[in-house]
Design a protein around this motif. Structure first.
Motif, PDB file in Angstrom:
ATOM      1  N   LEU A  33       0.891  -1.159   0.000  1.00  6.21           N
ATOM      2  CA  LEU A  33       0.000   0.000   0.000  1.00  6.21           C
ATOM      3  C   LEU A  33       0.927   1.206   0.000  1.00  6.21           C
ATOM      4  O   LEU A  33       1.665   1.420   0.960  1.00  6.21           O
ATOM      5  CB  LEU A  33      -0.835   0.046   1.280  1.00  6.21           C
ATOM      6  CG  LEU A  33      -2.150  -0.712   1.362  1.00  6.21           C
ATOM      7  CD1 LEU A  33      -2.856  -0.345   2.664  1.00  6.21           C
ATOM      8  CD2 LEU A  33      -3.052  -0.426   0.177  1.00  6.21           C
ATOM      9  N   ARG A  35       1.342   5.209   0.025  1.00  8.39           N
ATOM     10  CA  ARG A  35       0.575   6.429   0.303  1.00  8.39           C
ATOM     11  C   ARG A  35       0.722   7.408  -0.862  1.00  8.39           C
ATOM     12  O   ARG A  35       1.836   7.670  -1.323  1.00  8.39           O
ATOM     13  CB  ARG A  35       1.083   7.077   1.586  1.00  8.39           C
ATOM     14  CG  ARG A  35       0.276   8.292   2.011  1.00  8.39           C
ATOM     15  CD  ARG A  35       0.662   8.728   3.425  1.00  8.39           C
ATOM     16  NE  ARG A  35      -0.102   9.891   3.844  1.00  8.39           N
ATOM     17  CZ  ARG A  35       0.247  11.162   3.593  1.00  8.39           C
ATOM     18  NH1 ARG A  35       1.368  11.423   2.939  1.00  8.39           N
ATOM     19  NH2 ARG A  35      -0.515  12.160   4.006  1.00  8.39           N
ATOM     20  N   GLU A  47      -6.650  10.405   3.736  1.00  6.78           N
ATOM     21  CA  GLU A  47      -5.460   9.602   3.445  1.00  6.78           C
ATOM     22  C   GLU A  47      -5.760   8.715   2.246  1.00  6.78           C
ATOM     23  O   GLU A  47      -6.754   7.976   2.250  1.00  6.78           O
ATOM     24  CB  GLU A  47      -5.115   8.703   4.639  1.00  6.78           C
ATOM     25  CG  GLU A  47      -4.614   9.442   5.871  1.00  6.78           C
ATOM     26  CD  GLU A  47      -3.153   9.861   5.731  1.00  6.78           C
ATOM     27  OE1 GLU A  47      -2.478   9.378   4.802  1.00  6.78           O
ATOM     28  OE2 GLU A  47      -2.705  10.676   6.565  1.00  6.78           O
ATOM     29  N   PHE A  49      -4.243   5.760  -0.393  1.00  2.00           N
ATOM     30  CA  PHE A  49      -3.204   4.751  -0.637  1.00  2.00           C
ATOM     31  C   PHE A  49      -3.497   4.009  -1.936  1.00  2.00           C
ATOM     32  O   PHE A  49      -4.644   3.725  -2.255  1.00  2.00           O
ATOM     33  CB  PHE A  49      -3.169   3.707   0.484  1.00  2.00           C
ATOM     34  CG  PHE A  49      -2.835   4.261   1.833  1.00  2.00           C
ATOM     35  CD1 PHE A  49      -1.523   4.346   2.275  1.00  2.00           C
ATOM     36  CD2 PHE A  49      -3.854   4.708   2.672  1.00  2.00           C
ATOM     37  CE1 PHE A  49      -1.223   4.854   3.531  1.00  2.00           C
ATOM     38  CE2 PHE A  49      -3.565   5.224   3.933  1.00  2.00           C
ATOM     39  CZ  PHE A  49      -2.250   5.296   4.359  1.00  2.00           C
TER      40      PHE A  49
END
Ligand SMILES: *Cc1c(COP(=O)(O)O)cnc(C)c1O
Length: 353
Positions: A33, A35, A47, A49
Motif C-alpha cells: 500500500l 501512500r 489519506e 493509498f
C-alpha cells in the motif's frame, strides 16, 4: 529456504484448496500500500493509498486468482487451461501453466492487446489464438469450450479465481489495521470488485475488521455497461484491460455496489491518461491505463467534494505500466537529440531550468 510462499500459504485457512493439493505459486500477493502524498490532504485528514498490484509476478492482480485456479485445475487432473483475455489474464495463465507443466490456450482479440502482455503469453509458451472479434466474443467461445475439448476455464467465472483475488482485501485490512472507508477500483469483467467485496465481508464477519468500505467501481466512458445499466456492444477505450462491454460478474458487482452503499462512475480516455501520467510524474508509480481509471475517478470525486473529511481511501492499481509501453511513449515527449559533446548535453541541462 522453503518454497512455501504466496497468498495460498498465507491465507490457507480462508481458501478452499483441499488439504494435500499441490500449490502452484509464483509468490504472488503481499503487494504494497503506497501512500499517495499528492492526493492525501493533511488539512482535511484524507489519506489515500494505492494498492499496487502491478508488483505481482506477472505484473497484474490476475496472479492472485490464477494461483488458486491453476492449483485447483491441477488437483482435479487438468492437463490444459483456457481463457479469453484482454491481455493480463493470458499473461498470468501462461506463466502459471508453465509453472505447473500444463498447456495454456489463450484467446485474444485482434489488435488492441498491449505488447508487453502479448510478449508474456508468447514467452511462457502459451498457444495464442487471436480471433477477429473483441473480448466479449472470445469470452462467449471459451465459456463453452470445456464441453468441447479437455480444457479447464480460468477466466474469473471460475469461482476459484475470485477466491484467490479476495485476499487483496485481506491484505488491505491487515496492513491498515482496519477497513478503509472507500475503495476505488477499475471495473472490466467485474470479477475483481466482486472478489474484494467478498474479502471485506469475510473479514468483517470474522471480526477481523469492524466495518466494510464503500466500493466505487470505475469504468472507461466508452466501455461503461454499469453506468448504462446494460451491455455495450462495441466497447472502446485506450484502457484495453477494461475494454469489456458484457461483464461476466454483473450480479456480484452490482451487489457489491449496493450493499456497500457505493456507486459506479466513468472517466474518459483523456482523464485516464492524465491520471496515469499524474501518478508517474507525481508519485513515482507507473501503472497501466486501465489501472489509472481508479485514480481518475477519485480525482473527480475529490474535486466535487464527494469524499468526506478524515476518510481513508484505497485505489487499486491493477497492473504495471510496463505492460503497455506504446501507450506510455505515445503520450510522452520525445527524447532531446544532441551530439556527443559536453557543451550540447550541458546546454540541455542549463536550458531546462
Ligand atoms: C483484468 C483487469 C482489470 C479488470 O478487472 P475485472 O476483474 O475484469 O473487472 C482492470 N485492470 C487491469 C490491469 C486488468 O488486468
Amino acid at each position: 529456504m522453503t518454497e512455501a510462499s504466496g497468498l495460498i500459504v498465507r491465507y490457507r485457512d480462508r481458501l478452499p484448496l483441499p488439504a494435500g493439493a499441490a500449490i502452484i505459486s509464483l509468490s504472488e500477493g503481499d503487494t504494497p500500500l503506497v501512500r499517495l502524498q499528492s492526493l492525501s490532504d493533511a488539512r482535511r485528514g484524507i489519506e489515500v493509498f494505492a494498492k499496487f498490484e502491478g508488483l505481482n509476478p506477472t505484473g497484474s492482480f490476475k496472479d492472485r486468482g490464477m494461483t488458486m485456479a491453476v492449483s485447483m485445475a491441477v488437483h482435479q487432473g487438468a492437463r490444459a487451461i483456457i481463457c479469453a483475455s484482454t491481455g493480463n489474464t493470458s499473461a498470468s495463465a501462461a506463466a502459471y501453466a508453465a509453472r505447473a507443466g500444463i498447456t495454456a490456450f489463450v484467446v485474444i482479440p485482434e489488435g488492441k492487446i498491449a505488447r508487453g502482455k502479448l510478449a508474456q503469453a508468447m514467452m511462457h509458451g502459451a498457444t495464442v489464438i487471436q480471433i477477429t472479434g473483441n473480448f466479449d466474443a472470445g469470452m462467449a467461445i471459451v465459456k463453452k469450450m470445456p464441453d468441447e475439448a479437455p480444457v479447464t476455464l480460468v477466466n474469473s467465472v471460475n469461482p476459484f479465481r475470485l477466491q484467490g483475488q479476495k485476499t487483496a482485501a485481506f491484505e488491505v485490512v491487515d496492513c491498515l489495521g482496519r477497513a478503509p472507508n472507500y475503495h476505488f477500483l477499475p471495473v472490466g469483467n467485474a470479477g475483481n470488485i466482486s472478489a474484494y467485496w467478498m474479502g471485506y465481508c469475510e473479514y468483517a464477519e470474522s471480526g477481523l475488521a469492524n466495518a466494510r468500505p464503500i466500493m466505487v467501481g470505475c469504468q472507461a466512458t466508452g466501455a461503461a455497461p454499469f453506468l448504462r445499466g446494460a451491455a455495450v456492444a462495441q466497447p472502446e477505450t485506450v484502457a484495453t484491460a477494461i475494454r469489456i462491454g458484457n461483464p461476466q460478474s454483473w450480479d456480484l458487482a452490482l451487489a457489491a455496489q449496493r450493499e456497500s452503499g457505493g456507486w459506479f462512475l466513468a472517466a474518459d480516455d483523456d482523464a485516464i491518461l492524465a491520471a496515469q501520467k499524474y501518478l508517474a510524474e507525481n508519485e513515482g508509480l507507473f501503472c497501466e491505463p486501465a489501472s489509472a481509471v481508479s485514480v481518475a475517478g477519485l480525482r473527480a470525486e475529490l474535486s466535487r467534494s464527494a469524499i468526506p473529511d478524515g476518510a481513508t481511501v484505497i485505489c487499486t492499481l491493477t497492473g504495471h505500466g510496463l505492460k503497455d509501453p506504446d501507450t506510455a511513449i505515445a503520450q510522452s515527449t520525445e527524447p532531446i537529440r544532441v551530439g556527443s559533446t559536453m557543451d550540447e548535453v550541458r546546454s540541455v541541462i542549463l536550458d531546462s531550468g
